[in-house]
Scaffold this motif. Structure first.
Motif, PDB file in Angstrom:
ATOM      1  N   ILE A 172     -18.123  -1.366  -4.702  1.00 24.56           N
ATOM      2  CA  ILE A 172     -16.902  -2.142  -4.461  1.00 24.56           C
ATOM      3  C   ILE A 172     -16.258  -2.366  -5.822  1.00 24.56           C
ATOM      4  CG2 ILE A 172     -15.962  -4.324  -3.600  1.00 24.56           C
ATOM      5  CD1 ILE A 172     -17.251  -2.725  -1.379  1.00 24.56           C
ATOM      6  N   TYR A 173     -14.948  -2.155  -5.903  1.00 23.95           N
ATOM      7  CA  TYR A 173     -14.223  -2.305  -7.163  1.00 23.95           C
ATOM      8  C   TYR A 173     -13.154  -3.368  -6.983  1.00 23.95           C
ATOM      9  CZ  TYR A 173     -16.493   2.144  -7.924  1.00 23.95           C
ATOM     10  OH  TYR A 173     -17.439   3.124  -8.038  1.00 23.95           O
ATOM     11  N   VAL A 174     -13.035  -4.258  -7.972  1.00 21.88           N
ATOM     12  CA  VAL A 174     -12.014  -5.296  -7.946  1.00 21.88           C
ATOM     13  C   VAL A 174     -11.168  -5.144  -9.199  1.00 21.88           C
ATOM     14  CG1 VAL A 174     -11.545  -7.773  -7.884  1.00 21.88           C
ATOM     15  CG2 VAL A 174     -13.544  -6.855  -6.679  1.00 21.88           C
ATOM     16  N   GLY A 175      -9.883  -4.923  -9.000  1.00 23.04           N
ATOM     17  CA  GLY A 175      -8.965  -4.754 -10.121  1.00 23.04           C
ATOM     18  C   GLY A 175      -7.600  -5.310  -9.763  1.00 23.04           C
ATOM     19  N   PHE A 176      -6.595  -4.912 -10.521  1.00 24.84           N
ATOM     20  CA  PHE A 176      -5.237  -5.409 -10.302  1.00 24.84           C
ATOM     21  C   PHE A 176      -4.245  -4.255 -10.347  1.00 24.84           C
ATOM     22  CE2 PHE A 176      -7.566  -9.007 -11.830  1.00 24.84           C
ATOM     23  CZ  PHE A 176      -7.069 -10.074 -11.100  1.00 24.84           C
ATOM     24  N   LEU A 177      -3.300  -4.278  -9.438  1.00 20.85           N
ATOM     25  CA  LEU A 177      -2.177  -3.346  -9.403  1.00 20.85           C
ATOM     26  C   LEU A 177      -0.950  -4.113  -8.965  1.00 20.85           C
ATOM     27  CD1 LEU A 177      -3.438  -0.112  -7.576  1.00 20.85           C
ATOM     28  CD2 LEU A 177      -2.322  -0.203  -9.794  1.00 20.85           C
ATOM     29  N   ASN A 178       0.215  -3.664  -9.378  1.00 19.00           N
ATOM     30  CA  ASN A 178       1.406  -4.300  -8.820  1.00 19.00           C
ATOM     31  C   ASN A 178       1.747  -3.600  -7.507  1.00 19.00           C
ATOM     32  OD1 ASN A 178       3.212  -2.106  -9.428  1.00 19.00           O
ATOM     33  ND2 ASN A 178       3.254  -2.823 -11.532  1.00 19.00           N
ATOM     34  N   ALA A 179       2.457  -4.302  -6.654  1.00 24.07           N
ATOM     35  CA  ALA A 179       2.729  -3.798  -5.307  1.00 24.07           C
ATOM     36  C   ALA A 179       3.525  -2.503  -5.340  1.00 24.07           C
ATOM     37  CB  ALA A 179       3.468  -4.860  -4.498  1.00 24.07           C
ATOM     38  N   SER A 180       4.484  -2.393  -6.246  1.00 28.93           N
ATOM     39  CA  SER A 180       5.294  -1.177  -6.283  1.00 28.93           C
ATOM     40  C   SER A 180       4.451   0.037  -6.669  1.00 28.93           C
ATOM     41  CB  SER A 180       6.492  -1.347  -7.218  1.00 28.93           C
ATOM     42  OG  SER A 180       6.079  -1.744  -8.504  1.00 28.93           O
ATOM     43  N   ASP A 181       3.470  -0.127  -7.569  1.00 31.43           N
ATOM     44  CA  ASP A 181       2.571   0.980  -7.903  1.00 31.43           C
ATOM     45  C   ASP A 181       1.656   1.318  -6.737  1.00 31.43           C
ATOM     46  OD1 ASP A 181       3.569   1.422 -10.436  1.00 31.43           O
ATOM     47  OD2 ASP A 181       2.005   0.276 -11.463  1.00 31.43           O
ATOM     48  N   LEU A 182       1.132   0.288  -6.076  1.00 35.22           N
ATOM     49  CA  LEU A 182       0.232   0.530  -4.951  1.00 35.22           C
ATOM     50  C   LEU A 182       0.937   1.306  -3.840  1.00 35.22           C
ATOM     51  CD1 LEU A 182      -2.599   0.162  -3.884  1.00 35.22           C
ATOM     52  CD2 LEU A 182      -1.944  -2.074  -3.037  1.00 35.22           C
ATOM     53  N   LEU A 183       2.207   1.014  -3.629  1.00 35.79           N
ATOM     54  CA  LEU A 183       2.952   1.729  -2.588  1.00 35.79           C
ATOM     55  C   LEU A 183       3.151   3.210  -2.924  1.00 35.79           C
ATOM     56  CD1 LEU A 183       5.624  -0.931  -1.599  1.00 35.79           C
ATOM     57  CD2 LEU A 183       3.746  -0.059  -0.178  1.00 35.79           C
ATOM     58  N   ARG A 184       2.985   3.582  -4.182  1.00 33.13           N
ATOM     59  CA  ARG A 184       3.102   4.997  -4.568  1.00 33.13           C
ATOM     60  C   ARG A 184       1.835   5.788  -4.252  1.00 33.13           C
ATOM     61  NH1 ARG A 184       4.575   3.590 -10.184  1.00 33.13           N
ATOM     62  NH2 ARG A 184       3.099   5.221 -10.721  1.00 33.13           N
ATOM     63  N   VAL A 185       0.691   5.098  -4.041  1.00 30.91           N
ATOM     64  CA  VAL A 185      -0.581   5.805  -3.829  1.00 30.91           C
ATOM     65  C   VAL A 185      -1.301   5.407  -2.537  1.00 30.91           C
ATOM     66  CG1 VAL A 185      -0.965   6.245  -6.281  1.00 30.91           C
ATOM     67  CG2 VAL A 185      -1.868   4.147  -5.260  1.00 30.91           C
ATOM     68  N   ALA A 186      -0.728   4.490  -1.771  1.00 24.60           N
ATOM     69  CA  ALA A 186      -1.413   4.008  -0.567  1.00 24.60           C
ATOM     70  C   ALA A 186      -0.443   3.896   0.602  1.00 24.60           C
ATOM     71  CB  ALA A 186      -2.053   2.648  -0.841  1.00 24.60           C
ATOM     72  N   GLU A 187      -0.998   4.087   1.780  1.00 26.39           N
ATOM     73  CA  GLU A 187      -0.213   3.904   2.996  1.00 26.39           C
ATOM     74  C   GLU A 187      -1.050   3.135   4.014  1.00 26.39           C
ATOM     75  OE1 GLU A 187       0.796   7.556   4.953  1.00 26.39           O
ATOM     76  OE2 GLU A 187      -1.188   8.391   4.628  1.00 26.39           O
ATOM     77  N   VAL A 188      -0.373   2.626   5.007  1.00 20.77           N
ATOM     78  CA  VAL A 188      -1.044   1.862   6.054  1.00 20.77           C
ATOM     79  C   VAL A 188      -1.323   2.794   7.234  1.00 20.77           C
ATOM     80  CG1 VAL A 188      -0.839  -0.094   7.639  1.00 20.77           C
ATOM     81  CG2 VAL A 188       0.161  -0.227   5.342  1.00 20.77           C
ATOM     82  N   PRO A 189      -2.573   2.880   7.687  1.00 23.64           N
ATOM     83  CA  PRO A 189      -2.885   3.723   8.839  1.00 23.64           C
ATOM     84  C   PRO A 189      -2.526   3.015  10.143  1.00 23.64           C
ATOM     85  CG  PRO A 189      -4.878   2.734   7.993  1.00 23.64           C
ATOM     86  CD  PRO A 189      -3.769   2.304   7.087  1.00 23.64           C
ATOM     87  N   ASN A 190      -1.223   2.828  10.361  1.00 27.31           N
ATOM     88  CA  ASN A 190      -0.812   2.079  11.540  1.00 27.31           C
ATOM     89  C   ASN A 190      -0.230   3.002  12.603  1.00 27.31           C
ATOM     90  OD1 ASN A 190       1.565   2.591  10.192  1.00 27.31           O
ATOM     91  ND2 ASN A 190       2.264   0.502  10.129  1.00 27.31           N
ATOM     92  N   PHE A 191      -0.326   2.537  13.819  1.00 26.59           N
ATOM     93  CA  PHE A 191       0.271   3.262  14.927  1.00 26.59           C
ATOM     94  C   PHE A 191       1.698   2.765  15.101  1.00 26.59           C
ATOM     95  CE2 PHE A 191      -2.355  -0.235  16.526  1.00 26.59           C
ATOM     96  CZ  PHE A 191      -1.448  -0.978  17.258  1.00 26.59           C
ATOM     97  N   ALA A 192       2.512   3.542  15.803  1.00 25.64           N
ATOM     98  CA  ALA A 192       3.908   3.163  16.040  1.00 25.64           C
ATOM     99  C   ALA A 192       3.992   2.127  17.157  1.00 25.64           C
ATOM    100  CB  ALA A 192       4.722   4.394  16.413  1.00 25.64           C
ATOM    101  N   LYS A 193       5.049   1.347  17.130  1.00 19.22           N
ATOM    102  CA  LYS A 193       5.261   0.344  18.173  1.00 19.22           C
ATOM    103  C   LYS A 193       5.336   1.006  19.553  1.00 19.22           C
ATOM    104  CE  LYS A 193       8.011  -3.757  18.999  1.00 19.22           C
ATOM    105  NZ  LYS A 193       9.097  -4.609  18.538  1.00 19.22           N
ATOM    106  N   SER A 194       5.802   2.247  19.576  1.00 19.66           N
ATOM    107  CA  SER A 194       5.964   2.967  20.848  1.00 19.66           C
ATOM    108  C   SER A 194       4.705   3.730  21.278  1.00 19.66           C
ATOM    109  CB  SER A 194       7.125   3.953  20.720  1.00 19.66           C
ATOM    110  OG  SER A 194       6.847   4.895  19.695  1.00 19.66           O
ATOM    111  N   THR A 195       3.625   3.682  20.485  1.00 22.05           N
ATOM    112  CA  THR A 195       2.404   4.411  20.841  1.00 22.05           C
ATOM    113  C   THR A 195       1.787   3.803  22.104  1.00 22.05           C
ATOM    114  OG1 THR A 195       1.970   4.867  18.501  1.00 22.05           O
ATOM    115  CG2 THR A 195       0.139   5.174  20.025  1.00 22.05           C
TER     116      THR A 195
END
Length: 158
Positions: free
Chosen positions: A19-42
């Motif tokens: 487990i790793y604990v660090g710091f990133l700003n939100a704008s940087d995190l959005l460049r390398v991460a996405e949310v595995p979410n389903f669509a509202k219409s799924t």
């Protein structure tokens, strides 16, 4: 993208999990991460089939714009800050690791308890290397270009 983080090994039975604990700003995190979410219409059947058929690709609810906007409004230059950590995971289900982990060494060659995590930025059309497991509204709100705190660091647990 390089991130310095503290590492702790969690042992469960014969398995060990770093487990790793660090710091990133939100704008940087959005460049390398996405949310595995389903669509509202799924359809519900499709959601259930996905969850019961590994590897699961989408399990989080869709983004709620009003919740995201509330975060932008609350933390947009008001003197408040968001200390809540965001949980992310490497997106390498059944594949070799995508991110690199190396020890942080101080001048003179002495190792530290810190690690350097090398997170590759995806090129156009490729999958993001990280999934946001918890914190999609925080990250999309704080990472909004109109939010004054988009460059402030937030705790990230990987």
């Amino acid at each position: 993208m390089l991130v310095e983080a503290l590492e702790k090994l969690i042992i469960s039975g014969s398995n060990s999990y770093p487990i790793y604990v660090g710091f990133l700003n939100a704008s940087d995190l959005l460049r390398v991460a996405e949310v595995p979410n389903f669509a509202k219409s799924t359809p519900n059947h499709d959601i259930a089939t996905n969850v019961l058929t590994p590897p699961v690709k989408q399990w989080q609810r869709p983004l709620i714009p009003s919740k995201r906007d509330s975060i932008v409004n609350t933390f947009d230059g008001t003197g408040e800050f968001m200390p809540n950590p965001v949980l992310v995971a490497e997106r390498c289900v059944g594949a070799p690791p995508i991110i690199g982990i190396s020890p942080l060494v101080v001048p003179g060659g002495s190792p530290t308890p810190m690690k350097v995590i090398d997170i590759p930025e995806p090129s156009s059309g490729t999958d993001f290397p990280l999934w946001i497991i918890d914190g999609q509204h925080r990250i999309t709100g704080l990472g909004d270009p109109g939010c004054a705190q988009s460059d402030n660091p937030i705790p990230v647990v990987l």
